[in-house]
Design an enzyme around this catalytic site. Structure first.
Site, mmCIF file in Angstrom:
data_model
loop_
_atom_site.group_PDB
_atom_site.id
_atom_site.type_symbol
_atom_site.label_atom_id
_atom_site.label_comp_id
_atom_site.label_asym_id
_atom_site.label_seq_id
_atom_site.Cartn_x
_atom_site.Cartn_y
_atom_site.Cartn_z
ATOM 1 N N SER A 175 -10.658 88.196 -72.026
ATOM 2 C CA SER A 175 -9.806 89.616 -71.754
ATOM 3 C C SER A 175 -10.308 90.314 -70.055
ATOM 4 O O SER A 175 -9.430 90.929 -69.546
ATOM 5 C CB SER A 175 -9.668 90.426 -73.070
ATOM 6 O OG SER A 175 -10.895 90.710 -72.938
ATOM 7 N N LYS B 63 -5.322 93.044 -68.840
ATOM 8 C CA LYS B 63 -4.461 95.089 -68.543
ATOM 9 C C LYS B 63 -3.333 94.846 -67.269
ATOM 10 O O LYS B 63 -2.742 95.649 -67.805
ATOM 11 C CB LYS B 63 -5.219 96.275 -67.917
ATOM 12 C CG LYS B 63 -6.583 96.370 -69.225
ATOM 13 C CD LYS B 63 -5.728 97.087 -70.396
ATOM 14 C CE LYS B 63 -7.055 97.692 -71.261
ATOM 15 N NZ LYS B 63 -6.742 98.243 -73.024
#
Length: 505
Positions: free
Chosen positions: A306, A52
């Site tokens: 992720s 992110k």
């Protein structure tokens, strides 16, 4: 925006002031088991332990100094929040992070340590988003969207750019975890422009499948509720721009359950000694499921890991469920005659199998029930064992996929109450917050008796609770109204065979 613009946006994205080029690593043990070459794109080792940071910084670095001086606001369950907070510290601007009250504490603490102002409000992203927009309007601040913004999408797209640079040889499939869609939109836009033959497959939890349903129906759906075990992808509606890109470039979206995510966390740990968060393991779980369904071998698959912002207290639950997800453990309920030698006969039929759990309880003068966990190599072993037991006159029931058995019954075997009448068994998910139990108890009719109550903390953001309540038949309607008004997710389990065998009167 023309789709072609994303190639230029991604190539010119400003991410490496704060992000690192993460390695693309072969997972040898997992590859050997699955029969395909599986590479892990290690976004879990970014400075904030999540991809992110790429999109957040790319958006913020392109704001004017005047905009930065007024500050930024974001709404996030945690990973995007850390990306914005880290970027704000680097760019020396104020950041307000609006997070749900259910956000994992590890993420809340991480955001605070980075110097951002944390506001905890509501229980969902929707609650946070509304409050964040209000703050922007009141203070002239800039909202940094977690996924539905071209600059955020372009920042996430640099993950795809790195994959192609790091693996110039043929690739078959790239598996991408999907929440709001920013990562898969950016990766797909880049990959399909340069290597259209590479399949892009999204992976979502079965209980947070907004992109899957949206692509199937051809329009964005708004889920009434989402599961929050994989909190990093717990999104009720995907972005407008991310959905548009997914329609153009994504080949498929597949769904995996909690057990599969837990098994994938274990798989990655065995190959890397790193621990992913549930959303971070989604792509690995998807790669395994897809390879098994398609019956393919020898292909080259990439799974984007992720994130690694895992609450430590979740590890207990992950460890328990991983064996189920990998189909390495089975749970069976066995009824044996209550006579000398019967128990020994049963144990002999189990043979040399490793017993992971064993619970025996006298049921009557005629029969006894046994709750057994067994290590297995594959699911066919269970059917073979049940058939073998049946040939010896022993009744057995496979409970491996029975949620009540896995979550509660295994910890409550033997809890019979033969004199309890009119018992209703209900499985709840209580919000994990002060007052949830009191709210439940005060809403109950004072004439209803609680005959069973079992709670066990699983490290999630909700409590799994099993309750037995004595309710006369003539009060069915009132009981239904109580459950509806309470508003907690629930499942009626009185007819569940696991309950009838081990707990029922």
């Amino acid at each position: 925006m023309p789709l072609n613009d994303y190639l230029e946006r991604i190539l010119s994205a400003r991410v490496y002031d704060v992000a690192v080029e993460t390695p693309l690593e072969l997972a040898p043990n997992l590859s050997r088991r699955v029969g395909n070459q599986i590479y892990l794109k290690r976004e879990d080792i970014q400075p904030v332990f999540s991809f992110k940071i790429r999109g957040a910084y790319n958006k913020m670095v392109k704001l004017s100094r005047a905009e930065l001086d007024r500050g930024v606001v974001c709404a996030s369950a945690g990973n995007h929040a850390q990306g914005v907070a880290y970027s704000a510290a680097h760019l020396k601007c104020r950041a307000i992070i609006v997070m749900p009250a259910t956000a994992p504490q590890i993420k809340v603490d991480a955001v605070s340590r980075l110097g951002a102002e944390v506001v905890l409000i509501g229980e969902s992203y929707s609650d946070c988003y509304a409050h964040a927009i209000k703050l922007c309007e009141e203070n002239g601040m800039t909202f940094v969207h977690p996924y539905d913004d071209p600059e955020v999408i372009a920042g996430q797209g640099t993950v795809g750019m790195e994959i192609l640079m790091q693996h110039p040889d043929p690739l078959d499939v790239i598996f991408v975890p999907v929440g709001g869609g920013g990562l898969i939109a950016g990766v797909a836009a880049y990959i399909k422009r340069l290597r259209p033959e590479v399949k892009i497959i999204g992976v979502e939890p079965t209980d947070a499948n907004a992109m899957y349903l949206s692509l199937k129906l051809g329009e964005r759906v708004n889920l009434p509720q989402v599961g929050i075990f994989a909190d990093g992808v717990a999104v009720k509606q995907v972005g407008e721009e991310t959905f548009r890109l997914a329609q153009q470039f994504v080949d498929d979206v597949i769904l995996v359950d909690t057990d599969a995510m837990c098994a994938a966390i274990k798989d990655v740990f065995e190959d890397t000694r790193s621990i992913l968060e549930p959303a971070g393991a989604l792509a690995v779980a998807g790669a395994k499921l897809w390879a098994a369904r398609q019956k393919v071998e020898g292909q080259t698959l990439v799974a984007i890991t992720s994130g690694a912002n895992m609450n430590f207290d979740r590890l207990r639950y992950v460890a328990e469920q991983a064996e189920m997800g990998e189909e390495r453990e089975a749970i069976i309920a066995v009824t044996i005659p209550e006579k000398p030698g019967a128990f020994r006969t049963f144990c002999g039929l189990i043979g040399a199998r490793n017993v992971t759990e064993f619970n025996y309880r006298y049921a009557s003068d005629d029969i006894a029930h046994v709750f057994v966990g067994l290590s297995i190599q594959n699911r066919s072993e269970v059917a073979d064992l049940i058939e073998k037991l049946a040939n010896e006159g022993i009744i057995a029931l496979d409970l491996t996929n029975n949620e009540l058995a896995k979550l509660h019954i295994r910890h409550l075997v033997g809890g019979r109450a033969p004199h309890v009448d009119n018992e209703r068994l209900i499985r709840f998910e209580f919000p994990e917050r002060p007052g949830a139990l009191l709210n439940f108890l005060t809403g109950m009719n004072v004439g209803w008796n609680i005959s069973l109550f079992h709670y066990r903390n699983h490290g999630a953001d909700y409590g799994r609770v099993l309750v037995g309540i004595q309710v006369p038949a003539e009060e069915d309607a009132a009981f239904g109204d109580f459950l509806k008004k309470l508003g907690y997710p629930f499942w009626l389990e009185s007819g569940n065979p696991a309950y009838q065998l081990f707990l029922g009167a």
